[in-house]
Every structure is written in structure tokens, then in C-alpha cells.
Design a protein around this motif. Structure first.
Motif, PDB file in Angstrom:
ATOM      1  N   SER A  28       0.816  -1.222   0.000  1.00  0.00           N
ATOM      2  CA  SER A  28       0.000   0.000   0.000  1.00  0.00           C
ATOM      3  C   SER A  28       0.845   1.267   0.000  1.00  0.00           C
ATOM      4  O   SER A  28       0.368   2.342  -0.329  1.00  0.00           O
ATOM      5  CB  SER A  28      -0.956   0.007   1.199  1.00  0.00           C
ATOM      6  OG  SER A  28      -0.219   0.072   2.408  1.00  0.00           O
ATOM      7  N   LEU A  29       2.118   1.129   0.342  1.00  0.00           N
ATOM      8  CA  LEU A  29       3.035   2.262   0.425  1.00  0.00           C
ATOM      9  C   LEU A  29       3.771   2.533  -0.892  1.00  0.00           C
ATOM     10  O   LEU A  29       4.151   3.660  -1.187  1.00  0.00           O
ATOM     11  CB  LEU A  29       4.043   1.959   1.541  1.00  0.00           C
ATOM     12  CG  LEU A  29       4.964   3.010   2.081  1.00  0.00           C
ATOM     13  CD1 LEU A  29       4.172   4.190   2.624  1.00  0.00           C
ATOM     14  CD2 LEU A  29       5.819   2.418   3.194  1.00  0.00           C
ATOM     15  N   ARG A  30       3.941   1.511  -1.709  1.00  0.00           N
ATOM     16  CA  ARG A  30       4.777   1.614  -2.911  1.00  0.00           C
ATOM     17  C   ARG A  30       4.392   2.716  -3.894  1.00  0.00           C
ATOM     18  O   ARG A  30       5.267   3.456  -4.343  1.00  0.00           O
ATOM     19  CB  ARG A  30       4.816   0.280  -3.633  1.00  0.00           C
ATOM     20  CG  ARG A  30       5.641  -0.744  -2.940  1.00  0.00           C
ATOM     21  CD  ARG A  30       5.704  -2.022  -3.733  1.00  0.00           C
ATOM     22  NE  ARG A  30       5.807  -3.126  -2.793  1.00  0.00           N
ATOM     23  CZ  ARG A  30       5.360  -4.333  -3.011  1.00  0.00           C
ATOM     24  NH1 ARG A  30       4.775  -4.628  -4.154  1.00  0.00           N
ATOM     25  NH2 ARG A  30       5.498  -5.263  -2.106  1.00  0.00           N
ATOM     26  N   SER A  80       6.427   4.078   9.076  1.00  0.00           N
ATOM     27  CA  SER A  80       6.150   3.845   7.659  1.00  0.00           C
ATOM     28  C   SER A  80       6.619   2.458   7.228  1.00  0.00           C
ATOM     29  O   SER A  80       6.096   1.893   6.281  1.00  0.00           O
ATOM     30  CB  SER A  80       6.832   4.903   6.789  1.00  0.00           C
ATOM     31  OG  SER A  80       6.258   6.162   7.012  1.00  0.00           O
ATOM     32  N   LEU A  81       7.594   1.915   7.927  1.00  0.00           N
ATOM     33  CA  LEU A  81       8.093   0.580   7.593  1.00  0.00           C
ATOM     34  C   LEU A  81       7.303  -0.523   8.274  1.00  0.00           C
ATOM     35  O   LEU A  81       7.043  -1.558   7.695  1.00  0.00           O
ATOM     36  CB  LEU A  81       9.563   0.445   8.001  1.00  0.00           C
ATOM     37  CG  LEU A  81      10.557   1.229   7.171  1.00  0.00           C
ATOM     38  CD1 LEU A  81      11.950   1.077   7.750  1.00  0.00           C
ATOM     39  CD2 LEU A  81      10.533   0.767   5.735  1.00  0.00           C
ATOM     40  N   SER A  82       6.917  -0.287   9.500  1.00  0.00           N
ATOM     41  CA  SER A  82       6.333  -1.376  10.285  1.00  0.00           C
ATOM     42  C   SER A  82       4.813  -1.354  10.398  1.00  0.00           C
ATOM     43  O   SER A  82       4.179  -2.399  10.354  1.00  0.00           O
ATOM     44  CB  SER A  82       6.935  -1.369  11.688  1.00  0.00           C
ATOM     45  OG  SER A  82       6.686  -0.118  12.309  1.00  0.00           O
ATOM     46  N   GLY A  83       4.233  -0.190  10.545  1.00  0.00           N
ATOM     47  CA  GLY A  83       2.801  -0.162  10.787  1.00  0.00           C
ATOM     48  C   GLY A  83       2.065   0.845   9.936  1.00  0.00           C
ATOM     49  O   GLY A  83       1.125   1.479  10.407  1.00  0.00           O
ATOM     50  N   PHE A  84       2.472   1.013   8.690  1.00  0.00           N
ATOM     51  CA  PHE A  84       1.854   2.014   7.821  1.00  0.00           C
ATOM     52  C   PHE A  84       0.404   1.679   7.551  1.00  0.00           C
ATOM     53  O   PHE A  84       0.054   0.550   7.213  1.00  0.00           O
ATOM     54  CB  PHE A  84       2.609   2.117   6.495  1.00  0.00           C
ATOM     55  CG  PHE A  84       2.044   3.160   5.577  1.00  0.00           C
ATOM     56  CD1 PHE A  84       2.337   4.490   5.769  1.00  0.00           C
ATOM     57  CD2 PHE A  84       1.204   2.806   4.536  1.00  0.00           C
ATOM     58  CE1 PHE A  84       1.812   5.464   4.924  1.00  0.00           C
ATOM     59  CE2 PHE A  84       0.672   3.760   3.687  1.00  0.00           C
ATOM     60  CZ  PHE A  84       0.976   5.091   3.888  1.00  0.00           C
ATOM     61  N   ILE A 143       4.021   9.536   5.265  1.00  0.00           N
ATOM     62  CA  ILE A 143       5.183   8.706   4.969  1.00  0.00           C
ATOM     63  C   ILE A 143       6.403   9.437   5.515  1.00  0.00           C
ATOM     64  O   ILE A 143       6.618  10.606   5.207  1.00  0.00           O
ATOM     65  CB  ILE A 143       5.321   8.477   3.454  1.00  0.00           C
ATOM     66  CG1 ILE A 143       4.048   7.842   2.901  1.00  0.00           C
ATOM     67  CG2 ILE A 143       6.541   7.617   3.154  1.00  0.00           C
ATOM     68  CD1 ILE A 143       3.964   7.877   1.391  1.00  0.00           C
ATOM     69  N   LEU A 144       7.197   8.761   6.317  1.00  0.00           N
ATOM     70  CA  LEU A 144       8.392   9.350   6.929  1.00  0.00           C
ATOM     71  C   LEU A 144       9.603   9.018   6.071  1.00  0.00           C
ATOM     72  O   LEU A 144       9.914   7.837   5.856  1.00  0.00           O
ATOM     73  CB  LEU A 144       8.586   8.798   8.339  1.00  0.00           C
ATOM     74  CG  LEU A 144       7.384   8.906   9.275  1.00  0.00           C
ATOM     75  CD1 LEU A 144       7.671   8.212  10.593  1.00  0.00           C
ATOM     76  CD2 LEU A 144       7.003  10.347   9.487  1.00  0.00           C
ATOM     77  N   ILE A 145      10.288  10.070   5.583  1.00  0.00           N
ATOM     78  CA  ILE A 145      11.445   9.858   4.713  1.00  0.00           C
ATOM     79  C   ILE A 145      12.581  10.793   5.118  1.00  0.00           C
ATOM     80  O   ILE A 145      12.400  12.007   5.209  1.00  0.00           O
ATOM     81  CB  ILE A 145      11.085  10.074   3.226  1.00  0.00           C
ATOM     82  CG1 ILE A 145       9.977   9.104   2.809  1.00  0.00           C
ATOM     83  CG2 ILE A 145      12.319   9.903   2.342  1.00  0.00           C
ATOM     84  CD1 ILE A 145       9.581   9.175   1.358  1.00  0.00           C
ATOM     85  N   GLY A 197       0.576  12.600   1.918  1.00  0.00           N
ATOM     86  CA  GLY A 197       1.055  13.086   3.207  1.00  0.00           C
ATOM     87  C   GLY A 197       2.457  12.565   3.438  1.00  0.00           C
ATOM     88  O   GLY A 197       2.687  11.356   3.512  1.00  0.00           O
ATOM     89  N   VAL A 198       3.406  13.472   3.509  1.00  0.00           N
ATOM     90  CA  VAL A 198       4.797  13.068   3.636  1.00  0.00           C
ATOM     91  C   VAL A 198       5.494  13.965   4.646  1.00  0.00           C
ATOM     92  O   VAL A 198       5.201  15.158   4.745  1.00  0.00           O
ATOM     93  CB  VAL A 198       5.503  13.098   2.256  1.00  0.00           C
ATOM     94  CG1 VAL A 198       5.581  14.499   1.697  1.00  0.00           C
ATOM     95  CG2 VAL A 198       6.876  12.477   2.307  1.00  0.00           C
ATOM     96  N   ASP A 199       6.385  13.365   5.415  1.00  0.00           N
ATOM     97  CA  ASP A 199       7.196  14.106   6.375  1.00  0.00           C
ATOM     98  C   ASP A 199       8.647  13.888   5.975  1.00  0.00           C
ATOM     99  O   ASP A 199       9.202  12.809   6.188  1.00  0.00           O
ATOM    100  CB  ASP A 199       6.925  13.595   7.789  1.00  0.00           C
ATOM    101  CG  ASP A 199       7.603  14.420   8.861  1.00  0.00           C
ATOM    102  OD1 ASP A 199       8.268  15.417   8.519  1.00  0.00           O
ATOM    103  OD2 ASP A 199       7.474  14.066  10.039  1.00  0.00           O
ATOM    104  N   LEU A 200       9.237  14.894   5.328  1.00  0.00           N
ATOM    105  CA  LEU A 200      10.620  14.804   4.877  1.00  0.00           C
ATOM    106  C   LEU A 200      11.524  15.488   5.887  1.00  0.00           C
ATOM    107  O   LEU A 200      11.217  16.578   6.370  1.00  0.00           O
ATOM    108  CB  LEU A 200      10.788  15.487   3.518  1.00  0.00           C
ATOM    109  CG  LEU A 200       9.926  14.975   2.371  1.00  0.00           C
ATOM    110  CD1 LEU A 200      10.175  15.805   1.121  1.00  0.00           C
ATOM    111  CD2 LEU A 200      10.194  13.506   2.106  1.00  0.00           C
ATOM    112  N   CYS A 201      12.640  14.854   6.215  1.00  0.00           N
ATOM    113  CA  CYS A 201      13.620  15.469   7.116  1.00  0.00           C
ATOM    114  C   CYS A 201      15.001  15.276   6.509  1.00  0.00           C
ATOM    115  O   CYS A 201      15.227  14.377   5.702  1.00  0.00           O
ATOM    116  CB  CYS A 201      13.541  14.852   8.507  1.00  0.00           C
ATOM    117  SG  CYS A 201      14.019  13.120   8.553  1.00  0.00           S
TER     118      CYS A 201
END
Length: 95
Positions: free
Chosen positions: A9-11, A35-39, A45-47, A71-75
């Protein structure tokens, strides 16, 4: 390609994020945290991203949220003094 190992679902969203990051000049990106374990659908999405300054990160985030409805959280992972400096090393490399 590392994206293939992510939750199905994340791809699609991560593929669009990676395309936007490449176009902006990012050199590396890692999906990390929940985002890796319980998305779940609707989660951000944490990147962790290397190669972009804060201004470019904000612009890419805005475009993804407004144009793509992602919805994305870029750091920044390349800021050794920043709070997310180790985020990339704990994530799945996607760029």
C-alpha cells in the motif's frame, strides 16, 4: 529496486515521492519509522533525505501534499547536528 520490499500500500506513493526528490536533486532517501512497520492508509510517509537544503525540502513537501495528495514528512538526514541525522541508517533505502 528497494521500493519493491516496502508494504504494497506504500509503494505507489513512495515511487511518486522518490521521483519528486530526484527531480529536486536529492542524493539519497530512506523510508523509516512507522512507515516501515505499521503504515496505514492516511498516515504520513516518513522519509529521511540527503542532498537537499531545508528550502527545497519544504518545496517538495508542499508539491507532494498539494498536487499529489500525499502526506509526507521529509527530514534532512545529512545534517549531522540535526535530530534526524541517524534516521536514514535505520530505514529502507529508496533512493
Amino acid at each position: 529496486m528497494p521500493i519493491d520490499s516496502l508494504n504494497e500500500s506504500l509503494r505507489p506513493a513512495v515511487t511518486k515521492v522518490v521521483e519528486a526528490l530526484k527531480a529536486a536533486g536529492a542524493s539519497e532517501a530512506h523510508v523509516y519509522g512507522a512507515s516501515l512497520s505499521g503504515f496505514k492508509s492516511g498516515d504520513d510517509i516518513l522519509i529521511a533525505v540527503a542532498g537537499l537544503d531545508d528550502d527545497h525540502l519544504l518545496k517538495v513537501t508542499g508539491r507532494l501534499m498539494m498536487d499529489q495528495k500525499i502526506g509526507v514528512d521529509l527530514c534532512r538526514s545529512d545534517d549531522s547536528a540535526g535530530p534526524f541525522a541517524s534516521a536514514g541508517s535505520n530505514g529502507e533505502k529508496v533512493l
